[in-house]
Design a protein around this motif. Structure first.
Motif, PDB file in Angstrom:
ATOM      1  N   GLU A  45       0.828  -1.209   0.000  1.00 51.65           N
ATOM      2  CA  GLU A  45       0.000   0.000   0.000  1.00 51.65           C
ATOM      3  C   GLU A  45       0.861   1.258   0.000  1.00 51.65           C
ATOM      4  OE1 GLU A  45      -3.772  -1.983   2.460  1.00 51.65           O
ATOM      5  OE2 GLU A  45      -2.406  -0.579   3.459  1.00 51.65           O
ATOM      6  N   THR A  46       1.913   1.255   0.792  1.00 49.43           N
ATOM      7  CA  THR A  46       2.825   2.399   0.853  1.00 49.43           C
ATOM      8  C   THR A  46       3.526   2.597  -0.479  1.00 49.43           C
ATOM      9  OG1 THR A  46       3.193   2.076   3.222  1.00 49.43           O
ATOM     10  CG2 THR A  46       4.848   3.359   2.019  1.00 49.43           C
ATOM     11  N   TYR A  47       3.925   1.505  -1.108  1.00 48.71           N
ATOM     12  CA  TYR A  47       4.691   1.589  -2.356  1.00 48.71           C
ATOM     13  C   TYR A  47       3.831   2.103  -3.516  1.00 48.71           C
ATOM     14  CZ  TYR A  47       7.557   0.315  -6.347  1.00 48.71           C
ATOM     15  OH  TYR A  47       8.274   0.363  -7.521  1.00 48.71           O
ATOM     16  N   ILE A  48       2.627   1.549  -3.687  1.00 50.75           N
ATOM     17  CA  ILE A  48       1.824   1.931  -4.859  1.00 50.75           C
ATOM     18  C   ILE A  48       1.039   3.223  -4.626  1.00 50.75           C
ATOM     19  CG2 ILE A  48       1.672  -0.424  -5.729  1.00 50.75           C
ATOM     20  CD1 ILE A  48      -1.147  -0.614  -4.648  1.00 50.75           C
ATOM     21  N   GLY A  49       0.789   3.566  -3.365  1.00 48.24           N
ATOM     22  CA  GLY A  49       0.129   4.831  -3.062  1.00 48.24           C
ATOM     23  C   GLY A  49      -1.336   4.877  -3.439  1.00 48.24           C
ATOM     24  N   GLN A  50      -1.833   6.080  -3.676  1.00 46.15           N
ATOM     25  CA  GLN A  50      -3.236   6.328  -4.057  1.00 46.15           C
ATOM     26  C   GLN A  50      -4.223   5.845  -2.996  1.00 46.15           C
ATOM     27  OE1 GLN A  50      -3.766   8.142  -6.923  1.00 46.15           O
ATOM     28  NE2 GLN A  50      -1.513   8.142  -6.948  1.00 46.15           N
ATOM     29  N   GLU A  51      -3.790   5.772  -1.733  1.00 45.06           N
ATOM     30  CA  GLU A  51      -4.636   5.325  -0.623  1.00 45.06           C
ATOM     31  C   GLU A  51      -5.281   3.970  -0.924  1.00 45.06           C
ATOM     32  OE1 GLU A  51      -7.329   8.474   0.356  1.00 45.06           O
ATOM     33  OE2 GLU A  51      -5.720   9.813   1.029  1.00 45.06           O
ATOM     34  N   SER A  52      -4.531   3.111  -1.587  1.00 39.55           N
ATOM     35  CA  SER A  52      -5.030   1.788  -1.963  1.00 39.55           C
ATOM     36  C   SER A  52      -5.157   0.890  -0.742  1.00 39.55           C
ATOM     37  CB  SER A  52      -4.080   1.139  -2.973  1.00 39.55           C
ATOM     38  OG  SER A  52      -3.937   1.942  -4.117  1.00 39.55           O
ATOM     39  N   SER A  53      -6.067  -0.075  -0.833  1.00 38.93           N
ATOM     40  CA  SER A  53      -6.236  -1.095   0.196  1.00 38.93           C
ATOM     41  C   SER A  53      -5.924  -2.450  -0.423  1.00 38.93           C
ATOM     42  CB  SER A  53      -7.663  -1.088   0.749  1.00 38.93           C
ATOM     43  OG  SER A  53      -7.921   0.108   1.454  1.00 38.93           O
ATOM     44  N   VAL A  54      -5.000  -3.187   0.174  1.00 40.67           N
ATOM     45  CA  VAL A  54      -4.464  -4.401  -0.429  1.00 40.67           C
ATOM     46  C   VAL A  54      -4.828  -5.640   0.383  1.00 40.67           C
ATOM     47  CG1 VAL A  54      -2.315  -5.631  -0.969  1.00 40.67           C
ATOM     48  CG2 VAL A  54      -2.566  -3.206  -1.572  1.00 40.67           C
ATOM     49  N   ALA A  55      -5.218  -6.702  -0.315  1.00 39.61           N
ATOM     50  CA  ALA A  55      -5.448  -8.009   0.291  1.00 39.61           C
ATOM     51  C   ALA A  55      -4.449  -8.990  -0.302  1.00 39.61           C
ATOM     52  CB  ALA A  55      -6.875  -8.485   0.017  1.00 39.61           C
ATOM     53  N   ALA A  56      -3.586  -9.560   0.529  1.00 42.58           N
ATOM     54  CA  ALA A  56      -2.594 -10.536   0.072  1.00 42.58           C
ATOM     55  C   ALA A  56      -3.266 -11.894  -0.100  1.00 42.58           C
ATOM     56  CB  ALA A  56      -1.447 -10.632   1.066  1.00 42.58           C
ATOM     57  N   LEU A  57      -3.069 -12.493  -1.285  1.00 36.39           N
ATOM     58  CA  LEU A  57      -3.774 -13.722  -1.648  1.00 36.39           C
ATOM     59  C   LEU A  57      -2.797 -14.799  -2.124  1.00 36.39           C
ATOM     60  CD1 LEU A  57      -6.661 -12.010  -3.648  1.00 36.39           C
ATOM     61  CD2 LEU A  57      -6.753 -12.809  -1.269  1.00 36.39           C
ATOM     62  N   SER A  58      -3.331 -15.960  -2.410  1.00 32.93           N
ATOM     63  CA  SER A  58      -2.503 -17.104  -2.788  1.00 32.93           C
ATOM     64  C   SER A  58      -1.962 -17.010  -4.204  1.00 32.93           C
ATOM     65  CB  SER A  58      -3.312 -18.397  -2.651  1.00 32.93           C
ATOM     66  OG  SER A  58      -4.486 -18.338  -3.449  1.00 32.93           O
TER      67      SER A  58
END
Length: 378
Positions: A45-58
């Motif tokens: 999230e910090t790297y890509i920016g734009q206040e993105s919300s990330v879910a780590a998946l398989s």
């Protein structure tokens, strides 16, 4: 002379991955949740920016599948998809019982052609079926024509799934890839620019969509003291062990991007005086590719040799190279799927070659690659 295998794109560890993995073992966090998963998501999230919300998946494939579900794609729907891509971009459409509609590429970025995309939308609407989603791919790390695709998406109110499996570290107009679509996806497979051995991520615009993705990725378990399920879920969450590898990889991501870009420069210089060979590069300064894979096209008449001649010569020297992705509309499994376009992607497949691009290639590797290519050219 060293004749060990030179791979197209092999994993490249940075050195600190083991620390995060050891910590997971030491604290007994060996489940599909834990500090590394949370930390890895925050790092992305910090790297890509734009206040993105990330879910780590398989996997990145799992991310595309969940994106389709979150956008309401279901049995009988139609989804527009870039034809020139890896099958993982298209297969989840079929998982949902939906119908893929394939679109040709344009020549500048090799990605989804805006003109053929709009033609397809108009025709599908005329046939009584408005497509439910558009899957766009940043092929080999090259950003697609973001502005043109976004304008079409908004004009017809069709959401975009941004397949950035190959494009972590790439950007368009200064904004990181993975943040342009209604939902973005990333991949950390073993051959990607950074790896978790196997893994991916879903990038959402807000926390609500991200949390819904995680709910579905953990078997859609309801909030109850017992195991209760009101909808179908999936076992798609990333493990804390894999996420530990990812946290170490994030520390060297920019270095890996720079090294891959250097490999592209190496090929531009190597082929600069060779007629008929074109190295794939950015069409303008608006585009910055991570050059996950460096690719060339070979005009046999001008070059005096074919793509296949070069591939076999490299193979003889134990150097891996590979034709470009075979377009989905030419794949046996999708032979009955509608296709809109001409022959751009088909031509690229016939004359294009992916060359060794790993961030762990050294001067000796480059000398072997250069020597093998020069033998063919001469």
């Amino acid at each position: 002379m060293n004749n060990s295998k030179i791979w197209l794109s092999s994993p490249h560890m940075g050195g600190t991955e083991q620390n995060f993995v050891n910590e997971a073992f030491d604290t007994n966090w060996v489940a599909p949740l834990g500090p590394n998963v949370n930390g890895f998501e925050k790092d992305i999230e910090t790297y890509i920016g734009q206040e993105s919300s990330v879910a780590a998946l398989s996997s990145g494939t799992a991310a595309i599948h969940l994106a389709l579900i979150l956008l309401g794609v279901t049995h009988g729907d139609e989804v527009l998809c870039q034809s020139m891509t890896f099958s993982a971009s298209a297969n989840p459409i079929v998982y949902q019982g939906a119908k893929p509609i394939f679109i040709d590429s344009e020549k500048d970025t090799w990605n989804l052609c805006p003109l053929h995309l709009e033609d397809a939308i108009k025709d599908r609407i005329a046939k009584g079926k408005t497509p439910k989603a558009i899957i766009c791919v940043h092929l080999y790390g090259m950003p697609y024509k973001v502005d043109e695709i976004k304008a079409i998406s908004e004009k017809y109110n069709i959401p975009v799934i941004e397949d950035s499996a190959e494009a972590l570290g790439s950007s368009y107009n200064g904004q990181k890839c993975g943040t342009f679509g209604d939902i973005g996806i990333l991949s950390f497979n073993g051959n990607k620019i950074i790896t978790t051995s196997g893994g991916g991520a879903l990038v959402a615009k807000n926390r609500e969509v991200r949390d819904k993705a995680i709910f579905l990725a953990t078997q859609a378990r309801d909030n109850a003291v017992h195991y209760q399920h009101s909808q179908i879920g999936y076992n798609y969450r990333m493990s804390n062990i894999s996420a530990g590898i990812g946290r170490g990889q994030m520390e060297v991501l920019e270095k890996h991007v720079n090294l891959r870009q250097d490999m592209n420069t190496f090929y531009q210089e190597l082929f600069s005086d060779i007629d008929g060979v074109t190295v794939f590069k950015e069409p303008s300064t608006h585009f910055i590719s991570n050059h996950w894979l460096s690719c060339i096209t070979v005009d046999e008449q001008k070059a005096g040799f074919s793509r296949e001649t070069l591939r076999l010569a490299l193979e003889k020297e134990n150097i891996e190279s590979r034709p470009l992705w075979k377009p989905m509309h030419l794949q046996p499994v999708f032979k009955d799927a509608p296709y809109y376009g001409k022959n751009v992607s088909e031509t690229l497949f016939n004359i294009g070659l992916c060359l060794p691009s790993g961030s762990n290639l050294n001067d000796d590797d480059r000398e072997r690659i250069s020597s093998a290519i020069k033998k063919v050219v001469s």
